[in-house]
Write a protein that holds these residues in place. Structure first.
Motif, PDB file in Angstrom:
ATOM      1  N   ILE A   1     -13.652  20.239  -4.802  1.00 20.93           N
ATOM      2  CA  ILE A   1     -15.084  19.999  -4.892  1.00 20.93           C
ATOM      3  C   ILE A   1     -15.818  21.090  -4.130  1.00 20.93           C
ATOM      4  N   SER A   2     -17.111  21.225  -4.381  1.00 18.06           N
ATOM      5  CA  SER A   2     -17.889  22.280  -3.740  1.00 18.06           C
ATOM      6  C   SER A   2     -18.102  21.972  -2.259  1.00 18.06           C
ATOM      7  N   GLY A   3     -18.439  23.006  -1.503  1.00 17.98           N
ATOM      8  CA  GLY A   3     -18.688  22.811  -0.080  1.00 17.98           C
ATOM      9  C   GLY A   3     -19.063  24.115   0.591  1.00 17.98           C
ATOM     10  N   GLU A   4     -19.312  24.051   1.887  1.00 17.97           N
ATOM     11  CA  GLU A   4     -19.618  25.243   2.676  1.00 17.97           C
ATOM     12  C   GLU A   4     -19.197  25.001   4.124  1.00 17.97           C
ATOM     13  N   HIS A   5     -18.980  26.096   4.841  1.00 19.82           N
ATOM     14  CA  HIS A   5     -18.502  25.983   6.224  1.00 19.82           C
ATOM     15  C   HIS A   5     -18.871  27.245   6.996  1.00 19.82           C
ATOM     16  N   SER A   6     -19.204  27.087   8.289  1.00 20.32           N
ATOM     17  CA  SER A   6     -19.553  28.218   9.141  1.00 20.32           C
ATOM     18  C   SER A   6     -18.584  28.330  10.310  1.00 20.32           C
ATOM     19  N   TYR A   7     -18.242  29.554  10.662  1.00 18.10           N
ATOM     20  CA  TYR A   7     -17.339  29.816  11.778  1.00 18.10           C
ATOM     21  C   TYR A   7     -17.610  31.230  12.294  1.00 18.10           C
TER      22      TYR A   7
END
Length: 284
Positions: free
Chosen positions: A141-147
Motif C-alpha cells: 500500500i502507499s505511504g511515506e516516511h522521513s529519516y
C-alpha cells in the motif's frame, strides 16, 4: 522527553533516572537464547516437529540479530557518537515547535529531525532529511516516511558511505500482539538506529521474517504495512533529500505571537504603529 524508551537490564535504574541519550544508545547485554523446556510426552510427532522447528527459527533469528548489532565500522561509530552527543544536548534544551502544531516540540518528529539535522550539519557532517514516498501496487500500500542520512566520502576507496539515522527504530517493528520470542527480538533493537544502509537492510529482513512467523504461529493475518517490501520502502525507496531550517531555541524572554488580521482591519493595526501613516481605503 515524553516518549518512553526501553532501558533493558544494563543500567539497573528506572526510566525516570536515565537520560535520553543514555537510554537510546545503551549497549545490549548478553542474552541466553537457550530456553530449555520439556516437550509434553502426550504430543504427537507432528507437534514435536513443529515445536522444534519453531524453537530453531527463533534461536537463529536471535543469533543473526546479535551478530549484526555487535558489528560496526569507524564511520558508523563516529556518526553514532556525534548523534549521541547531539541528542543529549537536545534533551537538555528548551525548544519551540517550528511547524506550528499544537504539540510539545520534543514530541514532534518533524521538529526533532530538523534540529538533529541542523546540529549535525554544524558539526561538519553531510546530513540531510530524506523523505521517501511510494505508491500503492499489487504488493504494497502507499505511504511515506522521513529519516536522516549522513553521507561521507572515503577517498581511499573512492566510494561514498551512507549512514542512516532512524529516531524511532524499535517503534517501527513493535506489535502489541507479538509473541514472547518476537518481543525478545524487539528488546534487542536500539531506539535510535545509526548505521550503514547495508546493516539496516539486513535488520529489516530479519525483523520482517520474524513478524511473519509470529503472526503465522498465532494464526493471525499480518498487516500489509508490516510486510518486507513495505518496510524496505521506508528507507530504500525513492526519496527526496534536503536540509531544512533549524528549530528555534527558546530565550529567557517570552516569544511574542504574530498578529493575524484580515485586510478589513489591517489599516487599524497600522494606526497603532508610531510614525507610520497610511491611507484609509474604503471597502465596497
Amino acid at each position: 522527553m515524553a516518549k518512553e524508551f526501553f532501558t533493558g537490564s544494563a543500567t539497573g535504574r528506572s526510566s525516570d533516572e536515565v537520560s535520553l541519550a543514555d537510554i537510546v544508545f545503551e549497549s545490549w547485554d548478553s542474552f541466553d537464547s537457550n530456553k530449555d523446556g520439556d516437550v509434553d510426552e502426550n504430543n504427537n510427532e507432528n507437534d514435536d516437529s513443529s515445536s522444534e522447528k519453531s524453537k530453531a527459527f527463533w534461536e537463529e533469528k536471535d543469533q543473526l540479530l546479535k551478530g549484526i548489532l555487535c558489528r560496526t565500522s569507524s564511520c558508523e561509530k563516529k556518526v553514532r557518537e556525534a548523534t549521541k552527543e547531539v541528542v543529549r544536548e537536545m534533551d537538555n534544551s528548551e525548544m519551540v515547535c517550528s511547524c506550528r502544531r499544537q504539540v510539545v516540540a520534543k514530541s514532534c518528529r518533524n521538529c526533532m529531525l530538523k534540529e538533529l539535522c541542523d546540529r549535525l550539519l554544524n558539526l561538519g557532517y553531510n546530513c540531510a532529511i530524506c523523505k521517501s514516498k511510494w505508491r500503492s501496487s499489487s504488493e504494497i500500500i502507499s505511504g511515506e516516511h522521513s529519516y536522516l542520512e549522513v553521507r561521507e566520502d572515503l577517498s581511499k576507496r573512492k566510494s561514498e558511505v551512507k549512514v542512516v539515522i532512524e529516531m524511532s527504530f524499535r517503534g517501527e517493528f513493535e506489535m502489541a500482539c507479538g509473541n514472547e520470542e518476537y518481543k525478545e527480538l524487539i528488546k534487542r533493537l536500539p531506539e535510535v538506529f545509526v548505521g550503514k544502509a547495508e546493516r539496516l537492510r539486513a535488520l529489516v529482513k530479519i525483523m520482517c521474517s520474524a513478524a511473519k512467523r509470529c503472526m503465522k504461529e498465532k494464526k493471525m493475518h499480518i498487516g500489509p504495512w508490516r510486510k518486507h517490501k513495505y518496510m524496505e520502502a521506508k528507507w530504500f525507496g525513492t526519496c527526496e533529500r534536503s536540509t531544512m531550517e533549524p528549530l528555534l531555541l527558546m530565550n529567557s524572554a517570552t516569544r511574542q505571537p504574530k498578529y493575524k488580521a484580515s485586510m478589513l482591519t489591517f489599516d487599524l493595526l497600522l494606526d497603532n504603529i508610531q510614525g507610520l501613516h497610511c491611507t484609509t481605503v474604503e471597502v465596497v
